[in-house]
Design a protein around this motif. Structure first.
Motif, PDB file in Angstrom:
ATOM      1  N   HIS A  80      69.570  81.236   4.244  1.00 25.87           N
ATOM      2  CA  HIS A  80      70.180  79.897   4.236  1.00 25.87           C
ATOM      3  C   HIS A  80      71.244  79.792   5.312  1.00 25.87           C
ATOM      4  O   HIS A  80      72.042  80.722   5.494  1.00 25.87           O
TER       5      HIS A  80
ATOM      6  N   TYR B 277      58.668  66.974  -0.297  1.00 25.46           N
ATOM      7  CA  TYR B 277      59.199  67.403  -1.591  1.00 25.46           C
ATOM      8  C   TYR B 277      60.207  66.345  -2.044  1.00 25.46           C
ATOM      9  O   TYR B 277      61.204  66.104  -1.358  1.00 25.46           O
TER      10      TYR B 277
ATOM     11  N   SER C  98      61.312  63.834   0.439  1.00 25.10           N
ATOM     12  CA  SER C  98      62.063  64.275   1.616  1.00 25.10           C
ATOM     13  C   SER C  98      61.459  65.574   2.137  1.00 25.10           C
ATOM     14  O   SER C  98      60.352  65.943   1.754  1.00 25.10           O
TER      15      SER C  98
ATOM     16  N   PRO D 205      60.901  69.624   2.591  1.00 23.90           N
ATOM     17  CA  PRO D 205      61.125  70.868   1.856  1.00 23.90           C
ATOM     18  C   PRO D 205      62.371  71.564   2.411  1.00 23.90           C
ATOM     19  O   PRO D 205      62.616  71.549   3.627  1.00 23.90           O
ATOM     20  N   SER D 206      63.141  72.207   1.531  1.00 25.50           N
ATOM     21  CA  SER D 206      64.405  72.815   1.983  1.00 25.50           C
ATOM     22  C   SER D 206      64.159  73.922   3.004  1.00 25.50           C
ATOM     23  O   SER D 206      64.986  74.135   3.899  1.00 25.50           O
ATOM     24  N   ALA D 207      63.039  74.647   2.913  1.00 21.25           N
ATOM     25  CA  ALA D 207      62.776  75.725   3.884  1.00 21.25           C
ATOM     26  C   ALA D 207      62.691  75.160   5.299  1.00 21.25           C
ATOM     27  O   ALA D 207      63.174  75.769   6.255  1.00 21.25           O
TER      28      ALA D 207
ATOM     29  N   LYS E  52      64.036  72.235   6.355  1.00 20.32           N
ATOM     30  CA  LYS E  52      65.361  71.732   6.752  1.00 20.32           C
ATOM     31  C   LYS E  52      66.259  72.888   7.178  1.00 20.32           C
ATOM     32  O   LYS E  52      67.016  72.801   8.157  1.00 20.32           O
ATOM     33  N   ASN E  53      66.153  74.002   6.444  1.00 20.73           N
ATOM     34  CA  ASN E  53      66.945  75.186   6.799  1.00 20.73           C
ATOM     35  C   ASN E  53      66.571  75.691   8.209  1.00 20.73           C
ATOM     36  O   ASN E  53      67.452  76.016   9.008  1.00 20.73           O
TER      37      ASN E  53
ATOM     38  N   ASP F 272      68.149  73.533  10.714  1.00 24.41           N
ATOM     39  CA  ASP F 272      69.589  73.812  10.818  1.00 24.41           C
ATOM     40  C   ASP F 272      69.830  75.097  11.616  1.00 24.41           C
ATOM     41  O   ASP F 272      70.703  75.143  12.490  1.00 24.41           O
TER      42      ASP F 272
ATOM     43  N   HIS G  21      62.282  61.204   7.284  1.00 28.73           N
ATOM     44  CA  HIS G  21      63.536  61.968   7.223  1.00 28.73           C
ATOM     45  C   HIS G  21      63.590  62.976   8.365  1.00 28.73           C
ATOM     46  O   HIS G  21      64.642  63.200   8.957  1.00 28.73           O
TER      47      HIS G  21
ATOM     48  N   SER H 163      66.505  63.490  11.758  1.00 27.84           N
ATOM     49  CA  SER H 163      67.172  64.674  12.318  1.00 27.84           C
ATOM     50  C   SER H 163      66.818  64.851  13.792  1.00 27.84           C
ATOM     51  O   SER H 163      67.656  65.267  14.602  1.00 27.84           O
TER      52      SER H 163
END
Ligand code: FNR
Length: 183
Positions: free
Chosen positions: A45, A78, A81, A83-85, A87-88, A91, A125, A129
């Motif tokens: 993360h 997900y 929006s 998936p967090s993986a 988005k990570n 980042d 979304h 970014s």
């Protein structure tokens, strides 16, 4: 001239429809594009404190993307929006500030879902970014691959003619987009 494309798959599961879609796109890509999946599942993360001594997986990811001339996102939605993986990974690739590995590279997104909306929310979304990260995203053709549950055969080949047509138009459009914008 062959352009190498970093492909990010937003799902981490083995039997992912999105991974299969990315693999199908790699097979269908015209000669000027070579698609290579950059893995995102092992990235810790994002935490600014770690920039003093970045995790090896971050460095591996940043180096792999830095080498590529274009970016392709193939992702599920997900909860309307990203998936967090994924988005990570965005980042991680965006930092340290001013040294991000995405900036200026032509990009595109296709969202794939067994549902009826084709991941529209995630698709847009992601685009939000990419505006901030200065990635010119292909606008047409848009690609929301809906009702994708049955489009692949057991061996991963694409058996649905409508989906095949959509993917072909998408990858041909992207090849032209990359030709116009890649440095
Ligand atoms: C989903 N799914 C889903 N689908 C969709 O169209 N819109 C959504 O908002 C969501 N939300 C969502 C949240 C979470 C946590 C999960 C696990 C799943 C369903 C999703 O599209 C489905 O599981 C896909 O098969 C995931 O893509 P892969 O893994 O097949 O590539």
């Amino acid at each position: 001239m062959t352009r190498t494309v970093a492909v990010f798959v937003g799902s981490l599961r083995k039997a992912s429809l999105n991974r299969r879609t990315a693999e199908a796109l790699a097979r269908m890509a015209p000669e000027n594009l070579r698609l290579e999946i950059v893995e995102i599942g092992d990235l810790p993360h994002y935490n600014e404190d770690l920039e003093r001594d970045p995790p090896a997986a971050w460095t591996r990811f940043r180096d792999e993307v830095r080498d590529k001339q274009a970016l392709l996102f193939v992702t599920p939605e997900y909860n309307r929006s990203l998936p967090s993986a994924l988005k990570n990974a965005i980042d991680v690739g965006s930092r340290p500030y001013g040294k991000g590995v995405f900036s200026g590279k032509p990009g595109a997104v296709i969202t794939v879902s067994p549902g009826q909306y084709g991941g529209f929310g995630a698709n847009h979304h992601l685009r939000q970014s990419m505006v901030f990260l200065d990635v010119p995203m292909m606008q047409q053709p848009e690609a929301y691959l809906a009702k994708a549950g049955g489009i692949f055969a057991e061996d991963g080949s694409l058996r649905d003619e409508g989906a095949k047509d959509l993917l072909r138009r998408f990858i041909d459009g992207f090849a032209a987009w990359v030709e116009r914008l890649a440095r």
